[in-house]
Motif scaffolding. Structure first.
Motif, PDB file in Angstrom:
ATOM      1  N   LEU A  14     -17.397  55.257  -3.611  1.00  0.00           N
ATOM      2  CA  LEU A  14     -17.839  56.146  -2.541  1.00  0.00           C
ATOM      3  C   LEU A  14     -18.455  55.320  -1.417  1.00  0.00           C
ATOM      4  O   LEU A  14     -19.093  54.296  -1.662  1.00  0.00           O
ATOM      5  N   SER A  15     -18.283  55.788  -0.204  1.00  0.00           N
ATOM      6  CA  SER A  15     -18.954  55.147   0.925  1.00  0.00           C
ATOM      7  C   SER A  15     -20.449  55.417   0.819  1.00  0.00           C
ATOM      8  O   SER A  15     -20.871  56.354   0.148  1.00  0.00           O
ATOM      9  N   GLN A  18     -21.210  58.896   1.688  1.00  0.00           N
ATOM     10  CA  GLN A  18     -20.828  59.816   0.612  1.00  0.00           C
ATOM     11  C   GLN A  18     -21.813  59.757  -0.541  1.00  0.00           C
ATOM     12  O   GLN A  18     -22.225  60.784  -1.084  1.00  0.00           O
ATOM     13  N   GLN A  19     -22.210  58.544  -0.898  1.00  0.00           N
ATOM     14  CA  GLN A  19     -23.163  58.412  -1.993  1.00  0.00           C
ATOM     15  C   GLN A  19     -24.471  59.128  -1.690  1.00  0.00           C
ATOM     16  O   GLN A  19     -25.017  59.838  -2.535  1.00  0.00           O
ATOM     17  N   TRP A  22     -23.931  62.765  -2.032  1.00  0.00           N
ATOM     18  CA  TRP A  22     -23.771  63.172  -3.423  1.00  0.00           C
ATOM     19  C   TRP A  22     -25.116  63.202  -4.150  1.00  0.00           C
ATOM     20  O   TRP A  22     -25.426  64.156  -4.867  1.00  0.00           O
TER      21      TRP A  22
ATOM     22  N   THR B 126     -17.043  58.886 -10.923  1.00  0.00           N
ATOM     23  CA  THR B 126     -16.976  58.719  -9.472  1.00  0.00           C
ATOM     24  C   THR B 126     -15.661  59.235  -8.928  1.00  0.00           C
ATOM     25  O   THR B 126     -15.610  59.899  -7.884  1.00  0.00           O
ATOM     26  N   ASP B 127     -14.619  58.949  -9.672  1.00  0.00           N
ATOM     27  CA  ASP B 127     -13.304  59.381  -9.245  1.00  0.00           C
ATOM     28  C   ASP B 127     -13.242  60.908  -9.159  1.00  0.00           C
ATOM     29  O   ASP B 127     -12.739  61.475  -8.181  1.00  0.00           O
ATOM     30  N   ARG B 130     -15.153  62.112  -6.177  1.00  0.00           N
ATOM     31  CA  ARG B 130     -14.422  61.923  -4.928  1.00  0.00           C
ATOM     32  C   ARG B 130     -13.313  62.964  -4.793  1.00  0.00           C
ATOM     33  O   ARG B 130     -13.172  63.618  -3.753  1.00  0.00           O
ATOM     34  N   ARG B 131     -12.556  63.148  -5.844  1.00  0.00           N
ATOM     35  CA  ARG B 131     -11.436  64.091  -5.759  1.00  0.00           C
ATOM     36  C   ARG B 131     -11.912  65.519  -5.545  1.00  0.00           C
ATOM     37  O   ARG B 131     -11.383  66.247  -4.716  1.00  0.00           O
ATOM     38  N   PHE B 134     -15.237  65.180  -2.187  1.00  0.00           N
ATOM     39  CA  PHE B 134     -15.084  64.577  -0.865  1.00  0.00           C
ATOM     40  C   PHE B 134     -13.671  64.657  -0.319  1.00  0.00           C
ATOM     41  O   PHE B 134     -13.491  64.753   0.897  1.00  0.00           O
ATOM     42  N   ASP B 135     -12.676  64.646  -1.197  1.00  0.00           N
ATOM     43  CA  ASP B 135     -11.315  64.584  -0.671  1.00  0.00           C
ATOM     44  C   ASP B 135     -10.918  65.842   0.103  1.00  0.00           C
ATOM     45  O   ASP B 135     -10.050  65.782   0.963  1.00  0.00           O
TER      46      ASP B 135
END
Lengths: 179, 179
Positions: A14-15, A18-19, A22, B126-127, B130-131, B134-135
């Motif tokens: 994550l950027s 983003q972190q 989150w 994390t994946d 993100r999915r 954030f995606d």
DNA sequence: GGAAGCTACATGACATGTCACCCAATCCGA
DNA sequence: TCGGATTGGGTGACATGTCATGTAGCTTCC
């Protein structure tokens, strides 16, 4: 020792932005959950799960919803819901009633007492939400916050493992991955 | 029959915009919690609570934190934490160790196995974040979302019942309501 | 129309979380 | 420095949630 010398099937981290977002989300989720639970329990003898169930039912036609649909809407395991409804019906807040259209199925139905409990609990809960969530929030950020949350919600619906709520839960033929 | 003929000590309801935002928040919270739990459990044999504990410890100096501080940070009851640490230490993920500065107190300490489990679990988690989170999110909304969440977090800290994390937990004299 | 497989739900055993209460260490005021 | 009040934590009984499994009703396809 890079995890993958041949380029990135490895997901990017994550950027920082983003972190930060989150972590803020997780902190809000943890604390707010705690506070909501506590307030409802103290003031209305309802747990937050109780309250969620009552709300979902009250929001449905005739205060009635089939178990699978209710479970999907709440993102609960069905067996959790089954146990929980047993306890709530022992307290007179809901009833089980066989579905009119599917003889396997059971509907959860809001009782008068359940509706009364919900009505009694709602103002205090709403008040807490306003104080904890909205009163400290710059109103200018509200539309963006809403849009962002709705985008995330849609994303979870599309990529998550649960069916979309209020949808026929049957697996449709011809949609399996091609063999 | 207005609830209050003399004007509003009755809290105003949420505005439609607020209600929409709140519902979106609740839906995200429910579904995302479900998905995170599921992913961690399936891929790493950790529950989301396990993962939260490991993260909090890994994020502290020497992977060590006193129980009350850890409980506050996680917004958990202390007894819940006590039970949970018992189970996690039975699995070798953490250890209890007496605090150096207060002989009543206990520190939870990350073991090597705990750190390894966290390291192993993090990429998959994390994946998923993100999915799912954030995606689907318009990057232009990210700063506003972050700011909004941080404002809410601050508000919950100020108006909530839990002490601010990382703060001395002692009740200060002279702050009781006047008698 | 009947067997194979799927869906809806219940249930019992077990994992997890809460509540009430316990004791020991510390703090604070007389 | 003594004593009560407060804080840190543990524990057992009970409430809640999960997992594996069982049964009955639906659906599909021949």
């Amino acid at each position: 020792m890079s995890p993958n010398p041949n380029g990135p099937p490895v997901p990017p981290a994550l950027s920082p932005e983003q972190q930060g977002t989150w972590f803020a989300y997780m902190r809000v989720m943890l604390r707010l959950g705690y506070e909501m639970n506590r307030q409802l329990q103290t003031d209305s003898d309802l747990s937050l799960p109780d309250f969620d169930v009552l709300n979902a039912l009250a929001d449905s036609p005739d205060g009635r919803l089939q178990l699978t649909g209710l479970a999907t809407r709440l993102a609960w395991e069905r067996s959790r819901l089954s146990h929980h409804l047993q306890r709530m019906s022992a307290r007179g807040l809901v009833e089980r009633s066989p579905s009119a259209t599917d003889r396997r199925a059971t509907d959860a139905v809001l009782t008068d007492a359940g509706r009364a409990a919900l009505t009694a609990a709602t103002p205090g809960h709403t008040d807490l939400v306003r104080r904890m969530f909205f009163d400290g929030l710059d109103p200018a950020l509200l539309p963006a916050l809403r849009t962002a949350l709705e985008q995330v919600h849609e994303q979870v619906l599309v990529h998550g493992t649960l069916p979309r709520p209020g949808q026929p839960q049957r697996r449709l033929p011809g949609l399996e991955p091609a063999g």
